[in-house]
Design an enzyme around this catalytic site. Structure first.
Site, PDB file in Angstrom:
ATOM      1  CD  GLU A   1      -2.946  -1.023   2.506  1.00  0.00           C
ATOM      2  OE1 GLU A   1      -2.649  -0.159   3.157  1.00  0.00           O
ATOM      3  OE2 GLU A   1      -3.837  -2.095   1.998  1.00  0.00           O
TER       4      GLU A   1
ATOM      5  CD  GLU B   1      -2.851  -6.259   4.325  1.00  0.00           C
ATOM      6  OE1 GLU B   1      -1.462  -5.959   4.428  1.00  0.00           O
ATOM      7  OE2 GLU B   1      -3.510  -5.367   4.823  1.00  0.00           O
TER       8      GLU B   1
HETATM    9  C1  GAL Z   1      -4.110  -2.347   5.875  1.00  0.00           C
HETATM   10  C2  GAL Z   1      -2.463  -2.361   5.941  1.00  0.00           C
HETATM   11  C3  GAL Z   1      -1.880  -3.171   7.191  1.00  0.00           C
HETATM   12  C4  GAL Z   1      -2.839  -3.364   8.043  1.00  0.00           C
HETATM   13  C5  GAL Z   1      -4.453  -3.089   7.887  1.00  0.00           C
HETATM   14  C6  GAL Z   1      -5.524  -2.968   9.351  1.00  0.00           C
HETATM   15  O1  GAL Z   1      -4.212  -1.479   4.753  1.00  0.00           O
HETATM   16  O2  GAL Z   1      -1.855  -2.791   4.907  1.00  0.00           O
HETATM   17  O3  GAL Z   1      -0.752  -2.911   7.124  1.00  0.00           O
HETATM   18  O4  GAL Z   1      -3.084  -1.625   8.410  1.00  0.00           O
HETATM   19  O5  GAL Z   1      -5.076  -2.401   6.545  1.00  0.00           O
HETATM   20  O6  GAL Z   1      -6.410  -2.909   8.362  1.00  0.00           O
END
Ligand code: GAL
Length: 813
Positions: A429, A505
């Site tokens: 991100e 993710e």
């Molecule tokens: C994502 C990020 C992670 C964490 C997560 C929490 O956007 O890549 O590091 O912050 O959100 O939901």
């Protein structure tokens, strides 16, 4: 014994039993784990030999100076807008980096002797990570520095050695505030080693083993070995997992400073998560026919392919990643790397059916990779959470231009022989998803990975999907990774050229183990007065979604090649949705809590990922004094398609998985159950509607007795091994008390020590290393650590008004 256990046992024998290989005294590797002196503050004089460090704290390395607390909302307070969470107004954030005192400068000092040193030797000092901005001094002089706390790096210290019996090593570390989005830890949290070898030697991280051709009859193992010295010859033996030599090759032709050997392995046994078979190569380097160096490496024979039509395949078989993201902290022991803590995490994940790990958002520990090789997990090794554009003011953006290439080169060189690694990630991100410079950086970084390792592709976890569609950022990646944004999967699939997508993710569903909130409803960014989240697994973040939404894509879209759930375990810091609330200092995202105890969600993933074992799990608990007659929905996470629920013997009907909603497809839900104390029983039904399995939970009475259950009963007497003892309480009929919060005390005697405790409560400010803690939702975990002497270890746990409990563990040589 399961296949992966058997293999890891064989590997252990192979690596520890000298009879298998000749143990040439050619190189010496000294692990600097003992004898360290540590002090916070700035101590530039500590580099000199006459500096008096006797009053400094004695520590062992790996070490995390901040994990001992105290938790304090002021120490890492951040007044920021978290832009990637959709915020545009700065507010006060507490606990974002764990509320632990990691900020500041600190020094480590050690002395070592090198009796074998002479003018023919070369000496390196190797760090597997140092948090952060390490500056390294030897015998009063600066040897070098690094910046990124997660990088592996080494320095040649040959010219700084001035004595065979006393060399003074000093390391300065500096952690700035606003440098992280989670708890980064502090100090020499990974291994430090001194390598003494001949000037004629196999270079540090100079071996690259690949398996370019694999057929059932024969695999070609290509071993490239970078070397120094004159008149050289390299002899490489390959051993199978039983320690039998399968082939050998002698080579004296050098290409520049590299040997290139191709060695056949007949009827190769392939590495996979299900069959983590490992071979070992032993390379011996001769100069003028004299043995000068010897290096042992483990590797696996496996092929990976990412194909436009079929997606990802391992050894020719198409599969989808059943993965989790992990931060590097180990909960109550912080970031100090510990192999038994990592092994326990992987055992828990294995049972869940997980087959892949993403080291978010940085380089993994070498120990974690070794375990993934042995136990069978595929690995997505990530590097950065930001590039040139900041997410946090003092983050990696300060180092990107100067260090990004060096950091990637070191990542690849130090880890590329691990068969578990099947994908690299150059970023998570990154704000560089915006703008043309970012596109160039994405290409530049990917090219570095390709140059250093032509065998594995590269991904980036993207959250700005629209922007990366427009700019070409997403199109240039080998593997487009989407973070969340389930509603954009179709569009991204159509517009990106790769033909597949990875859920790099997913989910970010929040819950607190054993805590249930009513009414039961789907909600985003939901908060409560007690700063907990509901374990009905229906609460998520404004940017994320529920697990079931990912399951639908994974199941229905052949072009989705798998997912990495955020996260396998809770971690220190990032207490969303309570970023602005105090006290709350650790995450709610985990499938398992900070103590490693499974939350309900564990069984939801297990019910689809573990295809070998049955899953049948009921939630919530059944202790709802005061809610008699109130609607108390019951969910069942199960590998079966349907089940019947009974309350105190009365049927509440059969539920069957259906496609009515995403939740109905993966969970059995009885939404209208009215609470009455007693026994809740679920009977799972097979395809023909016949009872196939059953489970019940009962309303418990008052806590009466403490129950101890260790994950391992036998430890290694190495001063590092851990047994995680789960502590719970039962009533006088032996029924577990799911809401107990008793304050307990721990005592360890004999050949072990009390290391830490953790109850998984993100709002707790009790310190992990003190031998007392409250139960949270009826449970906590005590970590017992071995000493270096073998013998019995006794753990006693007591609590006011409770029958105490003792167990004896064995520590062996
Ligand atoms: C994502 C990020 C992670 C964490 C997560 C929490 O956007 O890549 O590091 O912050 O959100 O939901």
């Amino acid at each position: 014994m399961t296949k992966y256990n058997l293999n890891s046992l064989l590997v252990f024998i192979l690596l520890t039993c000298g009879a298998f290989f000749s143990q040439a005294q050619t190189r010496e590797v000294i692990t600097l784990n003992k004898g360290w002196k540590f002090n916070k503050g700035n101590h530039p004089k500590a580099i000199t030999s006459n500096f008096d460090a006797s009053k400094w704290e004695n520590v062992t390395v790996p070490h995390d100076w901040a994990i001992y607390g105290p938790f304090n909302k002021e120490v890492d307070i951040q007044r920021v807008a978290i832009v990637q969470n959709g915020e545009n107004v700065a507010t006060e954030k507490t606990g974002r980096t764990g509320a632990l005192p990691y900020i500041g400068e600190a020094w480590y000092r050690n002395e070592f002797s090198l009796p074998q040193f002479n003018e023919n030797k070369k000496v390196l000092i190797v760090f597997e990570g140092a948090m952060s901005e390490p500056e390294v001094f030897l015998n009063g002089e600066k040897v070098g520095e690094w910046k990124y706390g997660y990088s592996y790096f080494y320095f040649d210290i040959t010219d700084y050695i001035n004595s065979t019996d006393k060399n003074i090593l000093a390391v300065k570390l500096t952690n700035l505030g606003l440098s992280s989005r989670w708890y980064p830890g502090a100090g020499l949290y990974r291994k430090v080693r001194v390598v003494v070898k001949d000037k004629a030697n196999i270079n540090q991280w100079g071996t690259f083993i690949t398996t370019p051709i694999i057929t059932p009859e024969l695999a070609k193992v290509n071993i490239k070995t970078k070397v120094s010295g004159e008149n050289l010859k390299l002899v490489t033996d390959i051993f199978d997992a039983d320690g039998d030599k399968v082939n050998t090759k002698e080579t004296s032709t050098l290409f520049s400073n590299e040997f290139d050997q191709n060695i056949g392995v007949e009827n190769p046994k392939l590495w996979s998560p299900e069959t983590p078979y490992l071979y070992t190569s032993v390379s011996r380097l001769y100069s003028n026919n004299e043995l000068k160096d010897e290096l042992t490496k483990r590797f696996g024979i496996r092929s990976i392919n990412y194909d436009q039509k079929t997606g990802f395949s391992l050894n020719g078989e198409v599969r989808k990643f059943k993965g989790v993201c992990l931060h590097h902290d180990l909960g109550p022991i912080g970031t100090a790397v510990n192999k038994s803590a990592l092994r326990r995490q992987l055992r828990i994940l294995k049972d869940m059916g997980c087959d892949a790990i993403r080291s978010s958002h940085n380089m993994p520990s070498i120990e974690q990779l070794e375990l993934c090789d042995e136990m069978g997990f595929m690995f997505l090794a990530e590097s950065f959470d930001e590039w040139a554009k900041p997410k946090v003011k003092n983050g990696y953006n300060r180092f990107f231009d100067e260090y990004a290439e060096k950091d990637i080169v070191n990542l690849v060189h130090a880890t590329r022989n691990h068969p578990s690694i099947v994908l690299w990630s150059s970023g998570n991100e990154v704000p560089d998803q915006w703008g043309t410079e970012g596109v160039k950086r994405a290409k530049w970084l990917q090219d570095i990975f390709h140059r250093e390792d032509p065998t594995r592709p590269v991904t980036v976890g993207m959250d700005q999907v629209k922007a990366t569609i427009e700019s070409g950022f997403g199109a240039l990646l080998d593997v487009p990774g989407l973070n969340y944004r389930v509603h954009l999967y179709e569009e991204a699939y159509e517009k990106f050229p790769q033909g597949f997508l990875l859920g790099s993710e997913t989910a970010s569903t929040v819950s607190s183990r054993g805590i249930y909130k009513f009414p039961v409803e789907i909600a985003s960014m939901k908060t409560y007065d007690d700063f907990q989240s509901s374990s009905y697994d229906l609460e998520y973040c404004s940017w994320s979604n529920l697990p079931d939404d990912d399951f639908v894509l994974q199941d229905d879209k052949p072009w989705v090649i798998g997912e990495f759930v955020w996260t396998g375990f809770d971690y220190l810091g990032e207490p969303t949705p309570y970023d602005e609330a105090w006290p709350s200092r650790s995450s709610y995202f985990g499938i398992n809590d900070l103590a490693g105890l499974p939350k309900d969600r564990y069984y939801l993933y297990r019910s689809r990922w573990n295809t070998e074992d049955e899953t049948l799990h009921i939630l919530p608990h059944w202790n709802w004094k005061g809610r008699e007659g109130d609607t108390t929905p019951v969910f069942v996470y199960t590998s079966y398609d349907s089940a019947e629920l009974f309350l105190n013997g009365k049927s509440l009907g059969v539920q069957k998985k259906s496609s009515k909603t995403h939740q109905n497809r993966y969970r059995l839900m009885w939404m209208d159950v009215k609470y009455e104390p007693g026994t809740l029983k679920v009977v799972a039904l097979d395809k023909n509607g016949n009872p196939a399995a059953q489970k019940d939970i009962k309303t418990a009475g008052k806590p009466h007795k403490i129950v101890l259950s260790p994950d391992v009963k036998t430890l290694k007497a190495n001063g590092e091994d851990l047994s995680y003892v789960t502590v719970s309480v039962v009533d006088k009929n032996g029924i577990p008390c799911p809401t107990a919060t008793n304050q307990l005390k721990f005592k360890v005697e004999g050949k072990g020590t009390y290391r830490a405790a953790c109850n998984g409560d993100a709002t707790s400010l009790e310190l992990f290393h003190l031998p007392t803690m409250k139960l949270f939702s009826g449970k906590l975990v005590v970590l017992v650590q071995s000493k270096e002497e073998a013998g019995k270890i006794k753990l006693s746990v007591s609590g006011k008004g409770l029958k105490s409990s003792k167990i004896t563990l064995n520590s062996i040589e």
